[in-house]
Scaffold this active site. Sequence first.
Site, PDB file in Angstrom:
ATOM      1  N   ILE A   1      25.310 -14.362   5.327  1.00  0.00           N
ATOM      2  CA  ILE A   1      26.499 -14.322   6.192  1.00  0.00           C
ATOM      3  C   ILE A   1      26.353 -13.167   7.195  1.00  0.00           C
ATOM      4  O   ILE A   1      27.324 -12.769   7.825  1.00  0.00           O
ATOM      5  CB  ILE A   1      27.832 -14.189   5.403  1.00  0.00           C
TER       6      ILE A   1
ATOM      7  N   ARG B   1      23.231 -12.008   9.857  1.00  0.00           N
ATOM      8  CA  ARG B   1      22.695 -12.560  11.099  1.00  0.00           C
ATOM      9  C   ARG B   1      21.423 -13.332  10.764  1.00  0.00           C
ATOM     10  O   ARG B   1      20.659 -12.914   9.877  1.00  0.00           O
ATOM     11  CB  ARG B   1      22.342 -11.433  12.090  1.00  0.00           C
TER      12      ARG B   1
ATOM     13  N   ILE C   1      31.898  -5.485   4.473  1.00  0.00           N
ATOM     14  CA  ILE C   1      31.930  -6.837   3.903  1.00  0.00           C
ATOM     15  C   ILE C   1      31.289  -6.842   2.508  1.00  0.00           C
ATOM     16  O   ILE C   1      31.851  -7.393   1.562  1.00  0.00           O
ATOM     17  CB  ILE C   1      31.211  -7.835   4.841  1.00  0.00           C
TER      18      ILE C   1
ATOM     19  N   GLU D   1      21.136 -20.063  17.563  1.00  0.00           N
ATOM     20  CA  GLU D   1      22.431 -20.739  17.419  1.00  0.00           C
ATOM     21  C   GLU D   1      22.837 -21.323  18.769  1.00  0.00           C
ATOM     22  O   GLU D   1      22.643 -20.660  19.790  1.00  0.00           O
ATOM     23  CB  GLU D   1      23.488 -19.753  16.915  1.00  0.00           C
TER      24      GLU D   1
ATOM     25  N   HIS E   1      28.319 -20.614  11.818  1.00  0.00           N
ATOM     26  CA  HIS E   1      28.758 -19.237  12.110  1.00  0.00           C
ATOM     27  C   HIS E   1      30.297 -19.124  12.112  1.00  0.00           C
ATOM     28  O   HIS E   1      30.900 -18.710  13.106  1.00  0.00           O
ATOM     29  CB  HIS E   1      28.171 -18.778  13.463  1.00  0.00           C
ATOM     30  N   ILE E   2      30.887 -19.508  10.985  1.00  0.00           N
ATOM     31  CA  ILE E   2      32.356 -19.540  10.928  1.00  0.00           C
ATOM     32  C   ILE E   2      32.930 -18.625   9.850  1.00  0.00           C
ATOM     33  O   ILE E   2      34.086 -18.740   9.482  1.00  0.00           O
ATOM     34  CB  ILE E   2      32.884 -20.979  10.691  1.00  0.00           C
TER      35      ILE E   2
ATOM     36  N   LEU F   1      25.525  -2.834   1.664  1.00  0.00           N
ATOM     37  CA  LEU F   1      26.857  -2.599   1.092  1.00  0.00           C
ATOM     38  C   LEU F   1      27.735  -1.869   2.113  1.00  0.00           C
ATOM     39  O   LEU F   1      28.046  -0.698   1.974  1.00  0.00           O
ATOM     40  CB  LEU F   1      26.768  -1.817  -0.223  1.00  0.00           C
ATOM     41  N   GLY F   2      28.113  -2.613   3.142  1.00  0.00           N
ATOM     42  CA  GLY F   2      29.048  -2.076   4.134  1.00  0.00           C
ATOM     43  C   GLY F   2      30.440  -2.590   3.824  1.00  0.00           C
ATOM     44  O   GLY F   2      30.755  -2.865   2.663  1.00  0.00           O
TER      45      GLY F   2
ATOM     46  N   SER G   1      21.200  -0.890  -0.304  1.00  0.00           N
ATOM     47  CA  SER G   1      21.716  -0.559   1.016  1.00  0.00           C
ATOM     48  C   SER G   1      20.972   0.676   1.505  1.00  0.00           C
ATOM     49  O   SER G   1      20.274   1.325   0.729  1.00  0.00           O
ATOM     50  CB  SER G   1      23.222  -0.278   0.918  1.00  0.00           C
ATOM     51  N   ARG G   2      21.132   0.980   2.789  1.00  0.00           N
ATOM     52  CA  ARG G   2      20.417   2.139   3.350  1.00  0.00           C
ATOM     53  C   ARG G   2      20.831   3.429   2.645  1.00  0.00           C
ATOM     54  O   ARG G   2      20.015   4.276   2.324  1.00  0.00           O
ATOM     55  CB  ARG G   2      20.734   2.200   4.846  1.00  0.00           C
ATOM     56  N   THR G   3      22.130   3.516   2.367  1.00  0.00           N
ATOM     57  CA  THR G   3      22.612   4.710   1.666  1.00  0.00           C
ATOM     58  C   THR G   3      23.341   4.311   0.384  1.00  0.00           C
ATOM     59  O   THR G   3      24.026   3.279   0.355  1.00  0.00           O
ATOM     60  CB  THR G   3      23.611   5.501   2.543  1.00  0.00           C
TER      61      THR G   3
HETATM   62  P1  NAP Z   1      28.940  -2.551   8.163  1.00  0.00           P
HETATM   63  O1  NAP Z   1      30.131  -2.019   7.446  1.00  0.00           O
HETATM   64  O2  NAP Z   1      28.401  -1.793   9.304  1.00  0.00           O
HETATM   65  O3  NAP Z   1      27.786  -2.802   7.087  1.00  0.00           O
HETATM   66  C1  NAP Z   1      26.482  -3.038   7.430  1.00  0.00           C
HETATM   67  C2  NAP Z   1      25.626  -2.553   6.309  1.00  0.00           C
HETATM   68  O4  NAP Z   1      24.256  -2.752   6.653  1.00  0.00           O
HETATM   69  C3  NAP Z   1      25.812  -1.080   6.021  1.00  0.00           C
HETATM   70  O5  NAP Z   1      26.256  -0.931   4.725  1.00  0.00           O
HETATM   71  C4  NAP Z   1      24.421  -0.485   6.203  1.00  0.00           C
HETATM   72  O6  NAP Z   1      24.012   0.358   5.196  1.00  0.00           O
HETATM   73  C5  NAP Z   1      23.545  -1.688   6.049  1.00  0.00           C
HETATM   74  N1  NAP Z   1      22.267  -1.426   6.689  1.00  0.00           N
HETATM   75  C6  NAP Z   1      22.005  -1.167   7.985  1.00  0.00           C
HETATM   76  N2  NAP Z   1      20.696  -0.957   8.175  1.00  0.00           N
HETATM   77  C7  NAP Z   1      20.117  -1.076   6.956  1.00  0.00           C
HETATM   78  C8  NAP Z   1      18.789  -0.990   6.475  1.00  0.00           C
HETATM   79  N3  NAP Z   1      17.781  -0.706   7.303  1.00  0.00           N
HETATM   80  N4  NAP Z   1      18.567  -1.190   5.170  1.00  0.00           N
HETATM   81  C9  NAP Z   1      19.568  -1.465   4.326  1.00  0.00           C
HETATM   82  N5  NAP Z   1      20.848  -1.570   4.705  1.00  0.00           N
HETATM   83  C10 NAP Z   1      21.115  -1.378   6.011  1.00  0.00           C
HETATM   84  O7  NAP Z   1      29.224  -4.009   8.714  1.00  0.00           O
HETATM   85  P2  NAP Z   1      30.088  -5.178   8.057  1.00  0.00           P
HETATM   86  O8  NAP Z   1      31.401  -5.236   8.724  1.00  0.00           O
HETATM   87  O9  NAP Z   1      30.010  -5.098   6.588  1.00  0.00           O
HETATM   88  O10 NAP Z   1      29.247  -6.431   8.588  1.00  0.00           O
HETATM   89  C11 NAP Z   1      27.902  -6.617   8.193  1.00  0.00           C
HETATM   90  C12 NAP Z   1      27.216  -7.558   9.131  1.00  0.00           C
HETATM   91  O11 NAP Z   1      27.713  -8.875   8.909  1.00  0.00           O
HETATM   92  C13 NAP Z   1      27.508  -7.282  10.620  1.00  0.00           C
HETATM   93  O12 NAP Z   1      26.580  -6.381  11.138  1.00  0.00           O
HETATM   94  C14 NAP Z   1      27.414  -8.640  11.248  1.00  0.00           C
HETATM   95  O13 NAP Z   1      26.143  -8.817  11.805  1.00  0.00           O
HETATM   96  C15 NAP Z   1      27.602  -9.606  10.110  1.00  0.00           C
HETATM   97  N6  NAP Z   1      28.825 -10.391  10.271  1.00  0.00           N
HETATM   98  C16 NAP Z   1      28.720 -11.733  10.282  1.00  0.00           C
HETATM   99  C17 NAP Z   1      29.861 -12.506  10.424  1.00  0.00           C
HETATM  100  C18 NAP Z   1      29.792 -14.001  10.428  1.00  0.00           C
HETATM  101  O14 NAP Z   1      30.614 -14.628  11.074  1.00  0.00           O
HETATM  102  N7  NAP Z   1      28.863 -14.602   9.712  1.00  0.00           N
HETATM  103  C19 NAP Z   1      31.101 -11.905  10.571  1.00  0.00           C
HETATM  104  C20 NAP Z   1      31.163 -10.517  10.526  1.00  0.00           C
HETATM  105  C21 NAP Z   1      30.018  -9.763  10.378  1.00  0.00           C
HETATM  106  P3  NAP Z   1      24.601   1.782   4.753  1.00  0.00           P
HETATM  107  O15 NAP Z   1      26.096   1.678   4.828  1.00  0.00           O
HETATM  108  O16 NAP Z   1      24.127   1.834   3.388  1.00  0.00           O
HETATM  109  O17 NAP Z   1      24.049   2.811   5.656  1.00  0.00           O
END
Ligand code: NAP
Length: 334
Positions: free
Chosen positions: A236, A238, A158, A267, A286-287, A155-156, A177-179
């Site tokens: 969506i 990785r 996105i 990819e 990956h779009i 729950l970041g 989520s982690r937190t």
């Molecule tokens: P973000 O705000 O950093 O959110 C990532 C989330 O992952 C955070 O909420 C974090 O948890 C959680 N997390 C990290 N380690 C964890 C673990 N060990 N266990 C449980 N939860 C964990 O990033 P975002 O902007 O939402 O993007 C998320 C991911 O989507 C990116 O890292 C990227 O790889 C991917 N992405 C893909 C596309 C695409 O084109 N398909 C586009 C953009 C992003 P906490 O907040 O709870 O600590």
Amino acid sequence: MKPKVVVTHDLKFPVLDELKEHAEVVELKKEYPLQGEELVKSVAEADGVICLLTDKFTKEVIEKLSNVKIISTVSAGYDHIDIEEATKKGIYVFNAADPLTISVAEFAFALMLSVARRVVEGDKLIREGNWKSGWSLTFMLGRELRGKTLGIVGLGKIGKEIAKRARCFGMNVIYYSRTRKLEFEEEYNLKFKDLSSVLSEADFLVLSVALTPETKKMISKREISLMKKDAFLINISRGAVVDEEALIEALKNKVISGAALDVFQNEPLSKSSELVKLENVVLTPHIASATFEARRGMAEQAVKNMLYALRGTINEECLVNKEVKKVRTLSKMI
Ligand code: NAP
């Protein structure tokens, strides 16, 4: 002397003018991802690098970069950069997440609806000349989102936007989520659960977690086996967050109902991948962030992060490796 900034690829939007006033900007305009020695040679002299998520800043590459002080990536994800090594070297790493958040969250619904309502299957059926029966009561039945349980893993930024939008579809939202995010939970009526409960209760499981050593293959055979037989998996985040082989087996054996995937272990996904042969899968290349709005915003953000950093200020929200501040102070270069 002006600091040097290398931009590895053509950013496609006119975002470099201000940076060019203050820094010597070298645009490599590479048409392919950079890695290894070629990447080292291309950026070794630079003070700052603006890169894409396809450029591989591995431990070995970063070890050889003694001049680089700033890496600003035109992406939200930063798993292409060895963050530990960058921090050790005193390299500030910035990402550009905010501008793409909405595009990716919206895309998660595009995927959910596509797989649950068989949009791609229907399209294919017509194009292949196989729509023979016209309208019938039980033709190509799918499932509604309304009343279903959406499980969000990660729950970041996105994940939160997905949760907000799920309310409009009348979904119940649970997350892992982690937190824990108590305020957000209260405001948007979400429930925090452990991963196993989210897996076993979700009708739609959306992965929006960051890829880290801890989350690599976080969804493997055991986890998939906990899911409902009629559940859909949407990725969506990785590709490496899911054990792709285990997912393929599960889809073949109908352990779950289907999957919609925007990201893959390797990819571009090969045409010979088993995933391509499966009917209950929607595949996109990956779009999720590929909108004019997001991509322009990402390029702007990455350049802005670089300008801030060259001025000796830090855009905290985009600084990936906060620990780096203990290793090196960012000096003013412009
Ligand atoms: P973000 O705000 O950093 O959110 C990532 C989330 O992952 C955070 O909420 C974090 O948890 C959680 N997390 C990290 N380690 C964890 C673990 N060990 N266990 C449980 N939860 C964990 O990033 P975002 O902007 O939402 O993007 C998320 C991911 O989507 C990116 O890292 C990227 O790889 C991917 N992405 C893909 C596309 C695409 O084109 N398909 C586009 C953009 C992003 P906490 O907040 O709870 O600590």
